[in-house]
Design a protein around this motif. Sequence first.
Motif, PDB file in Angstrom:
ATOM      1  N   HIS A  45       0.846  -1.188   0.000  1.00  0.00           N
ATOM      2  CA  HIS A  45       0.000   0.000   0.000  1.00  0.00           C
ATOM      3  C   HIS A  45       0.888   1.246   0.000  1.00  0.00           C
ATOM      4  O   HIS A  45       2.063   1.200   0.358  1.00  0.00           O
ATOM      5  CB  HIS A  45      -0.918  -0.006   1.218  1.00  0.00           C
ATOM      6  CG  HIS A  45      -1.874  -1.158   1.253  1.00  0.00           C
ATOM      7  ND1 HIS A  45      -2.942  -1.268   0.384  1.00  0.00           N
ATOM      8  CD2 HIS A  45      -1.912  -2.260   2.037  1.00  0.00           C
ATOM      9  CE1 HIS A  45      -3.619  -2.381   0.647  1.00  0.00           C
ATOM     10  NE2 HIS A  45      -3.002  -3.017   1.643  1.00  0.00           N
ATOM     11  N   ARG A  46       0.302   2.364  -0.361  1.00  0.00           N
ATOM     12  CA  ARG A  46       1.073   3.593  -0.570  1.00  0.00           C
ATOM     13  C   ARG A  46       1.282   4.419   0.703  1.00  0.00           C
ATOM     14  O   ARG A  46       2.126   5.319   0.737  1.00  0.00           O
ATOM     15  CB  ARG A  46       0.355   4.444  -1.625  1.00  0.00           C
ATOM     16  CG  ARG A  46       1.058   5.721  -2.015  1.00  0.00           C
ATOM     17  CD  ARG A  46       0.307   6.443  -3.112  1.00  0.00           C
ATOM     18  NE  ARG A  46       0.347   5.687  -4.352  1.00  0.00           N
ATOM     19  CZ  ARG A  46       1.338   5.749  -5.229  1.00  0.00           C
ATOM     20  NH1 ARG A  46       2.386   6.533  -4.991  1.00  0.00           N
ATOM     21  NH2 ARG A  46       1.298   5.053  -6.332  1.00  0.00           N
ATOM     22  N   SER A  72       7.980   4.514  -5.630  1.00  0.00           N
ATOM     23  CA  SER A  72       6.659   3.928  -5.844  1.00  0.00           C
ATOM     24  C   SER A  72       6.488   2.703  -4.951  1.00  0.00           C
ATOM     25  O   SER A  72       7.473   2.116  -4.493  1.00  0.00           O
ATOM     26  CB  SER A  72       6.496   3.521  -7.310  1.00  0.00           C
ATOM     27  OG  SER A  72       7.336   2.408  -7.602  1.00  0.00           O
ATOM     28  N   PRO A  73       5.245   2.273  -4.696  1.00  0.00           N
ATOM     29  CA  PRO A  73       5.026   1.044  -3.924  1.00  0.00           C
ATOM     30  C   PRO A  73       5.711  -0.164  -4.549  1.00  0.00           C
ATOM     31  O   PRO A  73       6.228  -1.034  -3.836  1.00  0.00           O
ATOM     32  CB  PRO A  73       3.506   0.896  -3.918  1.00  0.00           C
ATOM     33  CG  PRO A  73       2.988   2.284  -4.078  1.00  0.00           C
ATOM     34  CD  PRO A  73       3.969   2.962  -4.990  1.00  0.00           C
TER      35      PRO A  73
END
Length: 230
Positions: free
Chosen positions: A128-129, A178-179
């Motif tokens: 998740h971010r 980024s994830p």
Amino acid sequence: MRPPSAVLRRALWSFALTLTGGVERRGRLPRGGCVVVANHSSHADTAALLAALDSRHTPAIGAAADYWFASPWRSRICRRLAAGFPVRRTGGGLDDLLAMAEELRAGRAVVLFPEGTRGGDEGVGSFHRGALVLAERAQVPVVPVGIAGTGRLLPKHGRLHSSLVRVSIGAPLPSPTSPEEARAAVAALHAHLDAPSPRDAVARRRAAAVLTSRWGLPLACVWAFAKTLS
């Protein structure tokens, strides 16, 4: 100055993991605050990180609010033994994370499991971010960490076994991350650690000897506390 609570937590979990097979650490956290992202296969991951991370960072562990903070007694145990703070999984979780931004700016390490749940034997799941958003908001680095051995030590829905636990702290990731990039970094660290080594057999024999010695009862007491968290 290292807070006494962080020093005591690290000593407690280092002692417990030493008796159950040992714990190895590779690498160190950078100076200042950081967001630690790690793979998650076992409730013992928290113990491994608290034993391996520098107490001067006073690590705080993000924990599922609907489970770890579902009752007052569980909440107290989670906060005191695991330095846990609640993160909602059903709405509002990002706000819970962003509330830790000032702690990060003050030099603390915030530890998160971006998979959101234990992955078991399926490998490292998607991230998740939220952890990355928190790091960007606080302007601190994201540090990938791989953990191996905890799935054998305390399997998902299983009993405690002896196992050497390994923790590998990677280099801070470039920003922005980024994830997918964060997951790849953690997965690479985990894969490198997860290969069996001759020390595993030695650790199992040592743990078996300890569990049947006079240390068996104190160890059982320590893990009784741990099991209340799981």
